[in-house]
Design a protein around this motif. Structure first.
Motif, short mmCIF file in Angstrom:
data_model
loop_
_atom_site.label_atom_id
_atom_site.label_comp_id
_atom_site.label_asym_id
_atom_site.label_seq_id
_atom_site.Cartn_x
_atom_site.Cartn_y
_atom_site.Cartn_z
N ASP A 151 -5.72 -0.54 -6.74
CA ASP A 151 -6.98 0.14 -6.41
C ASP A 151 -7.00 1.56 -6.96
O ASP A 151 -8.01 2.02 -7.50
CB ASP A 151 -7.18 0.18 -4.89
N ASN A 172 -4.04 6.56 8.87
CA ASN A 172 -5.36 6.98 8.39
C ASN A 172 -5.86 8.18 9.17
O ASN A 172 -5.14 8.73 10.02
CB ASN A 172 -6.35 5.80 8.45
N HIS A 177 0.84 -1.19 0.00
CA HIS A 177 0.00 0.00 0.00
C HIS A 177 0.88 1.25 0.00
O HIS A 177 2.12 1.15 0.01
CB HIS A 177 -1.00 -0.01 1.16
N LYS A 221 -4.82 -2.03 4.31
CA LYS A 221 -5.62 -2.19 3.10
C LYS A 221 -7.10 -1.98 3.36
O LYS A 221 -7.86 -1.67 2.44
CB LYS A 221 -5.34 -3.55 2.48
N ARG A 222 -7.54 -2.16 4.59
CA ARG A 222 -8.96 -1.93 4.90
C ARG A 222 -9.34 -0.45 4.85
O ARG A 222 -10.51 -0.11 4.96
CB ARG A 222 -9.27 -2.49 6.29
N ASP A 223 -8.35 0.43 4.67
CA ASP A 223 -8.63 1.87 4.64
C ASP A 223 -9.05 2.36 3.26
O ASP A 223 -9.04 3.57 3.01
CB ASP A 223 -7.41 2.65 5.14
#
Length: 296
Positions: A245, A228, A16, A236-238
């Motif tokens: 992406d 964040n 990321h 990656k959940r952000d």
């Protein structure tokens, strides 16, 4: 042996923007000091099929170049075994049968962080040792002779951290990170380690272990993380935080590179252009808050 810096991702998934920002910094630190720049895949644990190919592709897409072949930890078991044997021959290891839960629930030594090993198995007598061997396989721990150790860091100055009896080899036979990273850096001639500052706390353990193995301590530079909006390390959940992406949202790899360089106070453009004005003393000391990219 040529001196070198490095980037050492774990192939557990796509990189990321936080990982890529650290990779850019590691490259800039190495190239600005005339060092080679090496890539090491830390695949002892949590490897996902295809992740390495994707990671190397993304690094190249933002302009990161490296020297020589990529090294894999899974091919270096003999080096790790030799290091543990040397420590054992000096009486600096012991078997440990504690579960993670038992360690978390055990009283810690004064001033030791939560989870620091309290020495439960350090003084087992032969009968206790034999009994525990019959119940579960043993991890191998370092028999530390110091409570703490001091390192010097380019970004943080002097830092003193706790040194407990940390694991060298897990009870499933996998070499622990703290040993592998020390052995690998020495074997590869890496004398500059640039990585996220979430790893600063473990660095005194590694430097102390290097001293026991008569291995040189590298120059350390622990750089601020990307976080964040809640101040938590980016994951990656952000949302859209990987090149894949972001590309699907219309953001090019060059655009991501420019954004990361600007977050470091460096001009947008090629890494060669950034290298021309790179100065570690002017780098931000605080985490960078990822707010996303318009449209992503």
């Amino acid at each position: 042996m040529t001196s070198a810096g490095r980037f050492a991702p774990s192939p557990s998934g796509d990189l990321h923007v936080g990982n890529l920002r650290t990779a850019l910094l590691a490259w800039l630190f190495a190239r600005s000091t005339g060092r080679d720049f090496l890539l090491r895949v830390e695949d002892l644990d949590r490897a996902r099929a295809g992740a390495e190919v994707e990671q190397l592709r993304d690094l190249a897409a933002v302009g990161v170049t490296w020297d020589g072949a990529v090294v894999h930890q899974t091919a270096r078991g003999a080096l790790y075994a030799d290091a543990i044997s040397r420590l054992a021959a000096s009486g600096l290891t012991y078997e440990c049968f504690c579960t993670r839960r038992e360690i978390q629930e055990a009283p810690s030594a004064p001033h030791a962080p939560q989870g620091a090993y309290p020495g439960t198995c350090r003084y087992l007598d032969p009968a206790e040792l034999e009994f525990k061997r019959s119940s579960r396989p043993a991890a191998i721990r370092l028999r530390s002779t110091v409570p703490e150790y001091k390192v010097r860091d380019v970004m943080h100055g002097e830092f003193t951290g706790v040194v407990d009896d940390f694991v060298l080899r897990r009870n499933d036979g996998v070499t622990a990170y703290n040993l592998a990273v020390v052995v690998d850096d020495t074997a590869q001639g890496i004398d500059q380690v640039v990585r996220g500052d979430d790893l600063l706390a473990s660095t005194p353990r590694q430097a102390y272990l290097a001293s026991l193995l008569n291995m040189p301590e590298p120059e350390y530079a622990h750089v601020p993380l990307v976080v964040n909006s809640d101040g938590v390390r980016l994951a990656k959940r952000d949302g859209a935080v990987t090149l894949g992406d972001l590309a699907r949202a219309g953001v090019t790899a060059a655009g991501v590179r420019d954004l990361l360089l600007e977050s470091l106070g460096l001009p947008a453009g090629t890494l060669k252009q950034a290298l021309a004005v790179f100065d570690p003393d002017t780098l931000p000391r605080n985490p960078w808050v990822w707010k996303g990219v318009a449209g992503a």
